[in-house]
Design a protein around this motif. Structure first.
Motif, short mmCIF file in Angstrom:
data_model
loop_
_atom_site.label_atom_id
_atom_site.label_comp_id
_atom_site.label_asym_id
_atom_site.label_seq_id
_atom_site.Cartn_x
_atom_site.Cartn_y
_atom_site.Cartn_z
N GLU A 299 8.02 -10.61 5.57
CA GLU A 299 6.90 -10.48 4.63
C GLU A 299 5.66 -9.86 5.27
OE1 GLU A 299 6.96 -11.22 1.47
OE2 GLU A 299 8.85 -12.33 1.32
N VAL A 300 5.71 -9.62 6.59
CA VAL A 300 4.52 -9.10 7.26
C VAL A 300 4.11 -7.72 6.74
CG1 VAL A 300 3.54 -8.38 9.48
CG2 VAL A 300 4.92 -10.45 9.36
N PRO A 301 5.05 -6.78 6.57
CA PRO A 301 4.61 -5.44 6.13
C PRO A 301 3.78 -5.48 4.84
CG PRO A 301 6.91 -5.39 6.85
CD PRO A 301 6.50 -6.83 6.82
N ALA A 302 4.27 -6.19 3.85
CA ALA A 302 3.54 -6.24 2.58
C ALA A 302 2.23 -7.01 2.72
CB ALA A 302 4.41 -6.90 1.50
N ALA A 303 2.24 -8.08 3.52
CA ALA A 303 1.03 -8.89 3.68
C ALA A 303 -0.08 -8.08 4.35
CB ALA A 303 1.34 -10.15 4.50
N VAL A 304 0.27 -7.35 5.40
CA VAL A 304 -0.73 -6.55 6.12
C VAL A 304 -1.22 -5.40 5.23
CG1 VAL A 304 -1.11 -5.05 8.12
CG2 VAL A 304 0.08 -7.24 8.40
N ARG A 305 -0.31 -4.77 4.50
CA ARG A 305 -0.73 -3.71 3.59
C ARG A 305 -1.71 -4.24 2.54
NH1 ARG A 305 1.08 -3.11 -1.18
NH2 ARG A 305 3.16 -3.99 -0.79
N ARG A 306 -1.40 -5.39 1.96
CA ARG A 306 -2.30 -5.99 0.96
C ARG A 306 -3.69 -6.20 1.53
NH1 ARG A 306 0.27 -9.35 -3.31
NH2 ARG A 306 -1.65 -10.55 -3.27
N THR A 307 -3.75 -6.74 2.75
CA THR A 307 -5.06 -6.99 3.35
C THR A 307 -5.79 -5.67 3.60
OG1 THR A 307 -4.26 -9.02 4.37
CG2 THR A 307 -6.25 -8.07 5.29
N ARG A 308 -5.05 -4.70 4.14
CA ARG A 308 -5.67 -3.38 4.43
C ARG A 308 -6.24 -2.78 3.13
NH1 ARG A 308 -7.72 -1.95 8.79
NH2 ARG A 308 -9.34 -1.80 7.25
N GLU A 309 -5.48 -2.88 2.05
CA GLU A 309 -5.91 -2.32 0.77
C GLU A 309 -7.15 -3.05 0.25
OE1 GLU A 309 -1.52 -0.75 -0.80
OE2 GLU A 309 -2.41 -2.59 -1.66
N PHE B 158 2.73 4.93 14.02
CA PHE B 158 3.30 4.99 12.67
C PHE B 158 2.27 5.56 11.69
CE2 PHE B 158 5.55 1.86 15.05
CZ PHE B 158 6.87 1.98 14.65
N GLY B 159 2.77 5.98 10.52
CA GLY B 159 1.91 6.61 9.52
C GLY B 159 0.99 5.64 8.81
N ASP B 160 1.43 4.40 8.65
CA ASP B 160 0.58 3.40 8.01
C ASP B 160 0.93 2.01 8.51
OD1 ASP B 160 2.73 2.32 6.28
OD2 ASP B 160 2.56 4.25 5.25
N VAL B 161 0.10 1.03 8.16
CA VAL B 161 0.29 -0.34 8.69
C VAL B 161 1.61 -0.94 8.22
CG1 VAL B 161 -2.19 -0.78 8.94
CG2 VAL B 161 -1.05 -1.43 6.79
N GLU B 162 1.99 -0.61 6.98
CA GLU B 162 3.23 -1.20 6.46
C GLU B 162 4.44 -0.71 7.25
OE1 GLU B 162 3.70 -0.65 2.26
OE2 GLU B 162 5.15 -2.29 2.12
N ALA B 163 4.45 0.57 7.60
CA ALA B 163 5.57 1.12 8.36
C ALA B 163 5.63 0.48 9.75
CB ALA B 163 5.42 2.64 8.48
N ALA B 164 4.47 0.32 10.37
CA ALA B 164 4.45 -0.27 11.72
C ALA B 164 5.00 -1.69 11.69
CB ALA B 164 3.02 -0.25 12.27
N CYS B 165 4.52 -2.49 10.73
CA CYS B 165 4.96 -3.88 10.66
C CYS B 165 6.42 -3.96 10.21
CB CYS B 165 4.06 -4.68 9.74
SG CYS B 165 2.36 -4.76 10.37
N GLY B 166 6.84 -2.99 9.38
CA GLY B 166 8.25 -2.94 8.97
C GLY B 166 9.16 -2.66 10.15
#
Lengths: 319, 319
Positions: free
Chosen positions: B205-215, B84-92
């Motif tokens: 809630e995983v996509p947003a949570a993982v994106r937040r941590t990555r950021e 996937f292009g980013d962590v949020e997409a993968a977890c989504g």
């Protein structure tokens, strides 16, 4: 009570309710409230209080809110009615499907008497023989594939008639009849009252356990219906008892005792989903021995004055 | 330890271990032994002591035997690597599959850094981008159907590369690399030590949570890998910390604190599978407040002299 949807939108699947409760709000005996669990399916944050309170029959606290795990409404759903030559074959078919790993949304066994009562009470025309009622759900192609596997397993186990029901109305009619089977059974015995009991055994032990109970009923000329959630190993015996004849209740209790004795001998449990209440306190002690003292300690810790559903699960005074 | 097979023959599936333990033998603090549960998946016989002891980190008793629920070896198994292009997409994508009810045997997320470490350490050539590694199992036709559904859901979620692995060797290589990812991550940072933490949030809630941590990691220039069992809502952050530079550990702890704060704000938990130990005692208190007093009461009931793994989960003295 609020049921919060953690990931999808629909009803709870077959299986133990204990696995489906994610969190609780509980009012304790002292009037204070606690929260347990959360909106997640996995946690290792301290002691699993959710699991402790679920199934405690109101003896440890009052559940005022619960969070349930729900599952998506399947794209496609098929119900199956399958007829077998005897109860052992029907339950063996269910065990074979579980062992093969076919995912079932529901799997209900009913003996010939149960089907006959349901037919009479709801005006249905099901074949009056030991039967399984199964529901498969998922993507259409996946359900179609599972249906082929299910049919092959059932036929190997002696299924003589395999019928599918794909319309929502047809499925609802079938499941309504199943859910109200207790009412249908009682309606065939005017003036009698219902005494029902349930045990769970390992799934592979269900065929022999149900056959034993059926044989005991026949040997003693007792009219009772057998039915249950056999893919979970859980089956019920429904007796119709004349309140004017105490011997009928005594007879039912002897069958129950034999059932529980056998269930415990194969690693089963004296109560699958009915709980302990008052009637099974002795069986609980027999099943767990010293672990009951741990349960009593927890009860005394959380309800020191014995105000929460007193006398249930545990004797008021230790033996 | 004996693991008794209640219905089939194989390993445990993804999901919470708590749902997979059917029964225990436990030696209590006074040296006596009790048995809990049984060989059944459903029981309502008294308080669920099995659930209470599993995950209690040895603070309530010593587990000397356990009965596990196992699942049949699937007729057919396919592993999938999806990029996937980013962590949020993968977890989504993982959340979409859970919401659609596709049955997964495993579902593991790895961010680009994790994949790069695994490639280097094991000589693999996986695409170094946020990825999901999934396993489907069952009858061949059913798996084929699920694979089509999975691919469509992944592509909708932005999957740019979807590869399957059907050979046993290929799947074993992939899963060995995943299971040893921690070792691979550490090997890329000689002289550093590993500090890992995990939380669980609702799957949606995983996509947003993982994106937040990555950021947060990127904003602060922190090198850490993100990976986890995202279909359960559970993800891990693996920091590589220089023991000579205490500020690195302090920085990791700040990220952990933010992660937990966010997880609790969306109904999650401060520990998905790592437990509480010593390091998360404060977070447990923050998460559950008064419920911790109930946990403490149970601890004092079962271990009055504090001899069982003292100081873990609960403070030795209440605050």
């Amino acid at each position: 009570m609020a049921a919060t949807n953690a990931s999808g939108t629909t009803a709870v699947r077959h299986g133990s309710m204990r696995d489906q409760v994610l969190g609780l709000e509980i009012v304790l005996a002292d009037g204070s409230a606690i929260r347990t669990g959360g909106r997640v399916v996995k946690s290792s944050a301290g002691y699993n209080l959710t699991g402790l309170f679920v199934g405690s029959e109101g003896t440890l606290g009052v559940i005022t809110e619960l969070v349930l795990r729900v599952h998506p409404v399947p794209e496609h759903t098929v119900a199956v009615s399958a007829v077998f030559g005897d109860v052992e074959a029907a339950c063996g078919a269910a065990a074979a499907v579980v062992a093969a790993g076919v995912a079932l949304q529901r799997c209900e066994f009913a003996d010939a008497l149960t089907v006959a009562c349901v037919n009479r009470h709801f005006g249905l025309r099901l074949v009056e023989a030991p039967s399984l009622f199964v529901e498969l759900g998922g993507g259409r192609a996946s359900v179609d594939a599972d249906l082929v596997a299910l049919r092959a397993l059932f036929e190997d186990a002696g299924c003589s008639r395999f019928a599918t029901e794909t319309t929502t109305e047809g499925r609802n009619r079938l499941w309504a009849a199943r859910h109200r089977a207790g009412e249908a059974i009682l309606a065939t015995a005017p003036g009698k009252i219902k005494k029902s009991t349930d045990v769970t055994v390992p799934v592979s032990e269900v065929p022999a356990a149900v056959r034993r109970t059926r044989e005991q009923l026949e040997r003693n000329g007792i009219t009772a219906a057998l039915l249950g959630h056999v893919a979970d190993g859980n089956y019920h015996t429904v007796f119709m008892v004349d309140p004017e004849h105490p011997e009928e209740l005594a007879q039912a209790k002897r069958v129950e005792a034999a059932q529980i004795e056998h269930a415990l001998s194969v690693g089963g449990t004296c109560s699958g989903e009915h709980g302990i209440g008052i009637g099974k306190i002795g069986y609980l002690e027999h099943q767990y021995g010293p672990a009951v003292a741990v349960m009593r300690g927890i009860k005394e810790l959380l309800d020191p004055n014995g105000i929460l559903n007193p006398g249930k699960i545990l004797r008021s005074e230790p033996v």
